[in-house]
Write a protein that holds these residues in place. Structure first.
Motif, PDB file in Angstrom:
ATOM      1  N   SER A  34       0.813  -1.210   0.000  1.00  0.00           N
ATOM      2  CA  SER A  34       0.000   0.000   0.000  1.00  0.00           C
ATOM      3  C   SER A  34       0.847   1.261   0.000  1.00  0.00           C
ATOM      4  N   VAL A  35       1.858   1.307   0.844  1.00  0.00           N
ATOM      5  CA  VAL A  35       2.724   2.490   0.905  1.00  0.00           C
ATOM      6  C   VAL A  35       3.404   2.695  -0.443  1.00  0.00           C
ATOM      7  N   SER A  38       0.751   3.687  -3.133  1.00  0.00           N
ATOM      8  CA  SER A  38       0.236   5.049  -2.933  1.00  0.00           C
ATOM      9  C   SER A  38       1.181   6.086  -3.513  1.00  0.00           C
ATOM     10  N   VAL A  39       2.442   5.970  -3.154  1.00  0.00           N
ATOM     11  CA  VAL A  39       3.436   6.929  -3.654  1.00  0.00           C
ATOM     12  C   VAL A  39       3.568   6.804  -5.173  1.00  0.00           C
ATOM     13  N   VAL A  42       0.372   8.380  -6.938  1.00  0.00           N
ATOM     14  CA  VAL A  42       0.411   9.844  -6.910  1.00  0.00           C
ATOM     15  C   VAL A  42       1.457  10.356  -7.897  1.00  0.00           C
ATOM     16  N   SER A  89       2.324  12.837  -0.273  1.00  0.00           N
ATOM     17  CA  SER A  89       1.953  11.422  -0.388  1.00  0.00           C
ATOM     18  C   SER A  89       2.966  10.521   0.301  1.00  0.00           C
ATOM     19  N   ALA A  93       0.951   8.218   2.702  1.00  0.00           N
ATOM     20  CA  ALA A  93       0.955   6.790   2.380  1.00  0.00           C
ATOM     21  C   ALA A  93       0.917   5.940   3.645  1.00  0.00           C
ATOM     22  N   TRP A  94       1.428   6.493   4.733  1.00  0.00           N
ATOM     23  CA  TRP A  94       1.478   5.754   5.990  1.00  0.00           C
ATOM     24  C   TRP A  94       0.138   5.711   6.725  1.00  0.00           C
ATOM     25  N   GLY A 120       2.047  13.244   6.680  1.00  0.00           N
ATOM     26  CA  GLY A 120       1.565  13.865   5.447  1.00  0.00           C
ATOM     27  C   GLY A 120       1.251  15.334   5.639  1.00  0.00           C
ATOM     28  N   SER A 141      -3.998  13.990  -2.624  1.00  0.00           N
ATOM     29  CA  SER A 141      -3.028  12.942  -2.294  1.00  0.00           C
ATOM     30  C   SER A 141      -3.509  12.103  -1.120  1.00  0.00           C
ATOM     31  N   CYS A 145      -4.249   8.097  -1.142  1.00  0.00           N
ATOM     32  CA  CYS A 145      -3.542   7.203  -0.222  1.00  0.00           C
ATOM     33  C   CYS A 145      -4.513   6.406   0.645  1.00  0.00           C
ATOM     34  N   ALA A 149      -4.861   2.373   0.566  1.00  0.00           N
ATOM     35  CA  ALA A 149      -4.648   1.633   1.819  1.00  0.00           C
ATOM     36  C   ALA A 149      -5.774   0.642   2.078  1.00  0.00           C
TER      37      ALA A 149
END
Length: 162
Positions: A34-35, A38-39, A42, A89, A93-94, A120, A141, A145, A149
């Motif tokens: 996911s992290v 996500s990055v 974006v 992001s 992302a976290w 973020g 963003s 994210c 997630a």
């Protein structure tokens, strides 16, 4: 953020060898994926959409007139990549810590969400103060994210988190 992700990845590999690690393996893999996704998402959108940063716009001291997201850009305009916010992001992302912790340590899930929002938000504020982004860039963003997630949590772990 990359160092944190790599450290978590190494920990995940290490847990793979431990019998007790099996219970958290899938949630950890969902968190890692996911992290990263996500990055990556974006960044892909950012470089695919020609949006200007605030500092590039005439209204804020730049040289370009404002062109909306869905408007055609005039010929000769540079392909600026400013939307959504990539720096933010890296922190947002976290937010994937929320579904991860909801599965492995439910009492801590709010802290996981707070960590992602805090990181973020810090990155977003720094970029906004520099004139690099509008609030809408950062909120976009965050939404991306969060969506990634929960999608990866569902993909890796099946049923919804309580």
């Amino acid at each position: 953020m990359l160092a944190l992700w790599l450290l978590l990845a190494l920990g995940t590999v290490g847990l793979g060898w431990h019998p007790r690690g099996r219970a958290v393996r899938r949630p950890l893999l969902a968190l890692l994926a996911s992290v990263l996704a996500s990055v990556g998402l974006v960044a892909a959108i950012k470089y695919g959409l020609p949006m200007d940063c605030p500092w590039s716009l005439e209204r804020y001291g730049g040289t370009l007139p404002y062109t909306g997201l869905f408007e055609l850009r005039p010929a000769g305009f540079p392909h600026n990549a400013c939307f959504p916010a990539a720096h933010a992001s890296a922190g947002f992302a976290w937010v994937a810590l929320y579904p991860f912790l909801a599965r492995v340590a439910p009492r801590w899930r709010a802290w996981g969400l707070a960590a992602g929002l805090g990181l973020g938000g810090l990155f977003a504020a720094a970029q906004e103060l520099r004139g690099a982004h509008f609030l809408s860039h950062d909120l976009s963003s965050l939404v991306l994210c969060l969506t990634v997630a929960f999608a990866f949590d569902r993909l890796f772990n099946g049923r919804r988190v309580a």
